[in-house]
Motif scaffolding. Structure first.
Motif, PDB file in Angstrom:
ATOM      1  N   PRO A 147       1.030   5.088  -9.109  1.00  0.00           N
ATOM      2  CA  PRO A 147      -0.149   4.902  -8.251  1.00  0.00           C
ATOM      3  C   PRO A 147      -1.388   5.435  -8.963  1.00  0.00           C
ATOM      4  O   PRO A 147      -1.308   6.378  -9.755  1.00  0.00           O
ATOM      5  CB  PRO A 147       0.183   5.732  -7.009  1.00  0.00           C
ATOM      6  CG  PRO A 147       1.669   5.853  -7.007  1.00  0.00           C
ATOM      7  CD  PRO A 147       2.089   5.868  -8.452  1.00  0.00           C
ATOM      8  N   ASP A 211      -0.031   1.224 -11.015  1.00  0.00           N
ATOM      9  CA  ASP A 211       0.278   0.442  -9.821  1.00  0.00           C
ATOM     10  C   ASP A 211      -0.984   0.393  -8.965  1.00  0.00           C
ATOM     11  O   ASP A 211      -1.170   1.191  -8.035  1.00  0.00           O
ATOM     12  CB  ASP A 211       1.444   1.080  -9.066  1.00  0.00           C
ATOM     13  CG  ASP A 211       1.839   0.273  -7.835  1.00  0.00           C
ATOM     14  OD1 ASP A 211       1.188  -0.755  -7.544  1.00  0.00           O
ATOM     15  OD2 ASP A 211       2.791   0.688  -7.143  1.00  0.00           O
ATOM     16  N   SER A 213      -1.910  -1.569  -6.794  1.00  0.00           N
ATOM     17  CA  SER A 213      -1.725  -1.920  -5.383  1.00  0.00           C
ATOM     18  C   SER A 213      -1.655  -0.679  -4.508  1.00  0.00           C
ATOM     19  O   SER A 213      -1.723  -0.775  -3.283  1.00  0.00           O
ATOM     20  CB  SER A 213      -0.453  -2.755  -5.202  1.00  0.00           C
ATOM     21  OG  SER A 213       0.702  -1.963  -5.436  1.00  0.00           O
ATOM     22  N   ARG A 214      -1.516   0.485  -5.166  1.00  0.00           N
ATOM     23  CA  ARG A 214      -1.534   1.783  -4.468  1.00  0.00           C
ATOM     24  C   ARG A 214      -2.611   2.640  -5.133  1.00  0.00           C
ATOM     25  O   ARG A 214      -2.322   3.572  -5.877  1.00  0.00           O
ATOM     26  CB  ARG A 214      -0.173   2.461  -4.544  1.00  0.00           C
ATOM     27  CG  ARG A 214       0.924   1.748  -3.790  1.00  0.00           C
ATOM     28  CD  ARG A 214       2.231   2.518  -3.871  1.00  0.00           C
ATOM     29  NE  ARG A 214       2.806   2.480  -5.221  1.00  0.00           N
ATOM     30  CZ  ARG A 214       3.751   3.313  -5.652  1.00  0.00           C
ATOM     31  NH1 ARG A 214       4.206   4.270  -4.852  1.00  0.00           N
ATOM     32  NH2 ARG A 214       4.233   3.206  -6.876  1.00  0.00           N
ATOM     33  N   THR A 215      -3.862   2.314  -4.844  1.00  0.00           N
ATOM     34  CA  THR A 215      -5.007   3.005  -5.443  1.00  0.00           C
ATOM     35  C   THR A 215      -5.682   3.900  -4.412  1.00  0.00           C
ATOM     36  O   THR A 215      -5.875   3.508  -3.255  1.00  0.00           O
ATOM     37  CB  THR A 215      -6.029   1.997  -6.003  1.00  0.00           C
ATOM     38  OG1 THR A 215      -5.453   1.303  -7.109  1.00  0.00           O
ATOM     39  CG2 THR A 215      -7.298   2.699  -6.472  1.00  0.00           C
ATOM     40  N   TYR A 216      -6.088   5.091  -4.874  1.00  0.00           N
ATOM     41  CA  TYR A 216      -6.829   6.042  -4.050  1.00  0.00           C
ATOM     42  C   TYR A 216      -8.110   6.390  -4.792  1.00  0.00           C
ATOM     43  O   TYR A 216      -8.141   6.432  -6.026  1.00  0.00           O
ATOM     44  CB  TYR A 216      -5.983   7.294  -3.785  1.00  0.00           C
ATOM     45  CG  TYR A 216      -4.660   6.947  -3.150  1.00  0.00           C
ATOM     46  CD1 TYR A 216      -4.533   6.842  -1.775  1.00  0.00           C
ATOM     47  CD2 TYR A 216      -3.549   6.659  -3.948  1.00  0.00           C
ATOM     48  CE1 TYR A 216      -3.324   6.480  -1.193  1.00  0.00           C
ATOM     49  CE2 TYR A 216      -2.339   6.296  -3.374  1.00  0.00           C
ATOM     50  CZ  TYR A 216      -2.232   6.200  -2.001  1.00  0.00           C
ATOM     51  OH  TYR A 216      -1.038   5.823  -1.429  1.00  0.00           O
ATOM     52  N   ARG A 236      -6.220  -3.306  -2.258  1.00  0.00           N
ATOM     53  CA  ARG A 236      -5.439  -2.444  -3.140  1.00  0.00           C
ATOM     54  C   ARG A 236      -5.806  -0.977  -2.957  1.00  0.00           C
ATOM     55  O   ARG A 236      -5.045  -0.088  -3.333  1.00  0.00           O
ATOM     56  CB  ARG A 236      -5.657  -2.868  -4.599  1.00  0.00           C
ATOM     57  CG  ARG A 236      -5.173  -4.276  -4.901  1.00  0.00           C
ATOM     58  CD  ARG A 236      -5.535  -4.706  -6.314  1.00  0.00           C
ATOM     59  NE  ARG A 236      -6.969  -4.806  -6.513  1.00  0.00           N
ATOM     60  CZ  ARG A 236      -7.550  -5.187  -7.658  1.00  0.00           C
ATOM     61  NH1 ARG A 236      -6.795  -5.462  -8.714  1.00  0.00           N
ATOM     62  NH2 ARG A 236      -8.864  -5.270  -7.750  1.00  0.00           N
ATOM     63  N   ARG A 238      -5.979   2.253  -0.962  1.00  0.00           N
ATOM     64  CA  ARG A 238      -5.163   2.726   0.153  1.00  0.00           C
ATOM     65  C   ARG A 238      -5.698   3.991   0.817  1.00  0.00           C
ATOM     66  O   ARG A 238      -5.153   4.427   1.826  1.00  0.00           O
ATOM     67  CB  ARG A 238      -3.740   2.989  -0.339  1.00  0.00           C
ATOM     68  CG  ARG A 238      -3.032   1.751  -0.882  1.00  0.00           C
ATOM     69  CD  ARG A 238      -2.861   0.677   0.178  1.00  0.00           C
ATOM     70  NE  ARG A 238      -2.089  -0.439  -0.296  1.00  0.00           N
ATOM     71  CZ  ARG A 238      -0.760  -0.532  -0.213  1.00  0.00           C
ATOM     72  NH1 ARG A 238      -0.063   0.457   0.326  1.00  0.00           N
ATOM     73  NH2 ARG A 238      -0.133  -1.600  -0.662  1.00  0.00           N
ATOM     74  N   ARG A 356      -0.515   9.537   0.544  1.00  0.00           N
ATOM     75  CA  ARG A 356       0.496   8.892  -0.293  1.00  0.00           C
ATOM     76  C   ARG A 356       1.882   8.930   0.361  1.00  0.00           C
ATOM     77  O   ARG A 356       2.440  10.012   0.537  1.00  0.00           O
ATOM     78  CB  ARG A 356       0.583   9.589  -1.656  1.00  0.00           C
ATOM     79  CG  ARG A 356      -0.644   9.484  -2.494  1.00  0.00           C
ATOM     80  CD  ARG A 356      -0.464  10.326  -3.760  1.00  0.00           C
ATOM     81  NE  ARG A 356       0.731   9.931  -4.526  1.00  0.00           N
ATOM     82  CZ  ARG A 356       1.258  10.662  -5.500  1.00  0.00           C
ATOM     83  NH1 ARG A 356       0.734  11.842  -5.809  1.00  0.00           N
ATOM     84  NH2 ARG A 356       2.325  10.225  -6.152  1.00  0.00           N
ATOM     85  N   ASP A 358       4.518   8.246  -1.104  1.00  0.00           N
ATOM     86  CA  ASP A 358       5.454   8.671  -2.140  1.00  0.00           C
ATOM     87  C   ASP A 358       5.204  10.101  -2.617  1.00  0.00           C
ATOM     88  O   ASP A 358       5.810  10.549  -3.589  1.00  0.00           O
ATOM     89  CB  ASP A 358       5.346   7.725  -3.348  1.00  0.00           C
ATOM     90  CG  ASP A 358       3.964   7.782  -3.995  1.00  0.00           C
ATOM     91  OD1 ASP A 358       2.971   8.003  -3.269  1.00  0.00           O
ATOM     92  OD2 ASP A 358       3.884   7.617  -5.221  1.00  0.00           O
TER      93      ASP A 358
END
Length: 381
Positions: A147, A211, A213-216, A236, A238, A356, A358
């Motif tokens: 991420p 990744d 598609s899992r951006t902060y 994308r 998050r 997150r 994850d």
């Protein structure tokens, strides 16, 4: 993390005031940046006393004294410390040969520091509408894309100021990038209403090695405003963490704008490429509307300051009313909450972990404990 947003346009420039920089104001604002970089007050305070002019590049000038201190640290084998002093030598932005020299040396010293150690930091060039923009990255991998966390400062802080965070961010299991707002540091873009496209361009460039598609986004001060706009358009993204985020009233409230520090107004004018007396008209339609805030589909965690001299209290109230998933940390402080640096820095990283799915629970618990420890230490001061 804190980012005190202030700067002034060069004397006589088309963008800024013809009065030049206010030296006392510059000294006042630069202290918050010195504190955020953990510079020792007994070192930079005498340096500030030696500065008698904002102009030129001779002894006693702003650029000369900061660069001289940086050169001494560099000669002593401390390139990262030197880079921090050079950064303040180009503060608030490059307006002549002295500050240009300071910026060049800050980038060079940071580059030498990251190469000399096991930092994992690498440069990357991102195409933003045909313009190359340089950023720093860490933790990228085609084999195991992680991420992504993108860090941006405000209208005066460069990527080299926040670049030392990158190894810590990768230790959280993230790929990370640090970028500058348009017009800041090495970023050649102009600051515009659609400058949020910078975030999308970074995600596009790093896709496959992170990744995305899992951006902060960890977006401080004015970059938080752009981050909110980017999240409305790019699924994308998050989650967003901010600090001192202007949302609506800063851009539209003429009565408030009359009391915003001149140094902030002139910086915005410089970055937007308009005269200082026209900047508020230029940015008026940049305000985020209530329906846009209600449409925000990702969590937003931000720090606000009750005595913020730049962002009006109405903007924080607007966030409370309209953002569905909001975490708010309030401090009795000025813009960026520089007096609560330790707590804010750890809380910002903790906020990313909260967002997150994850996130490692042990790491999150450790950050939560660190927040409480920093809060308790601050209460004893």
């Amino acid at each position: 993390m804190t980012d005190t947003t202030a700067a002034s346009a060069p004397a006589g420039s088309a963008e800024g005031s013809d009065r030049g920089n206010d030296l006392d104001e510059l000294k006042r604002f630069v202290v918050a940046h010195a504190v955020s970089q953990d510079l020792p007050a007994d070192h930079y305070a005498p340096l500030l006393d030696r500065i008698t002019t904002d102009q030129g590049d001779a002894p006693g000038s702003w650029a000369y004294e900061w660069v001289r201190a940086g050169d001494e640290l560099d000669a002593a084998g401390q390139p990262l410390a030197a880079a921090q002093y050079y950064l303040l030598g180009r503060f608030p932005f490059v307006d002549g040969p002295g500050r240009a020299r300071a910026l060049e040396r800050s980038v060079d010293a940071f580059d030498r520091w990251r190469k000399a150690g096991d930092t994992g930091i690498e440069p990357e060039t991102v195409d933003v509408g045909g313009t190359p923009v340089r950023i720093w990255t860490a933790g990228l991998s085609t084999g195991t894309p992680r991420p992504l966390l993108v860090v941006t400062g405000g209208i005066v802080s460069t990527k080299e100021q926040w670049g030392p965070l990158l190894p810590q961010l990768t230790s959280l299991g993230l790929a990370a990038a640090v970028a500058e707002l348009p017009g800041v540091g090495e970023n050649p873009l102009r600051y515009e209403r659609d400058s949020s496209r910078l975030f999308t361009a970074i995600l596009d460039a790093l896709d496959g090695r992170a990744d995305v598609s899992r951006t902060y986004l960890l977006a401080l001060s004015f970059s938080g405003h752009l981050a909110l706009r980017a999240a409305l358009a790019d699924p994308r993204i998050r989650g967003i963490v901010g600090n001192g985020t202007p949302v609506h009233d800063f851009f539209t409230d003429a009565a408030w704008q009359r009391h915003v520090p001149r140094i902030t107004r002139d910086t915005l004018a410089h970055l937007a490429g308009v005269p200082a007396d026209a900047v508020y008209e230029r940015i008026r339609d940049w305000a985020l509307q209530d329906d846009e805030l209600r449409a925000l589909a990702v969590p937003f965690a931000t720090v606000s300051a009750r005595r913020d001299e730049i962002v009006p209290p109405g903007d924080t109230d607007r966030l409370r009313r309209h953002v569905a998933d909001l975490r708010l940390l309030e401090h009795d402080d000025v813009h960026g909450a520089p007096g609560h640096l330790a707590e804010t820095k750890v809380w910002s990283l903790l906020a990313v972990q909260w967002m997150r799915p994850d996130a490692d629970p042990t790491t999150t618990a450790g950050l939560a404990a660190a927040v409480e420890a920093a809060r308790a230490a601050g209460a004893k001061r």
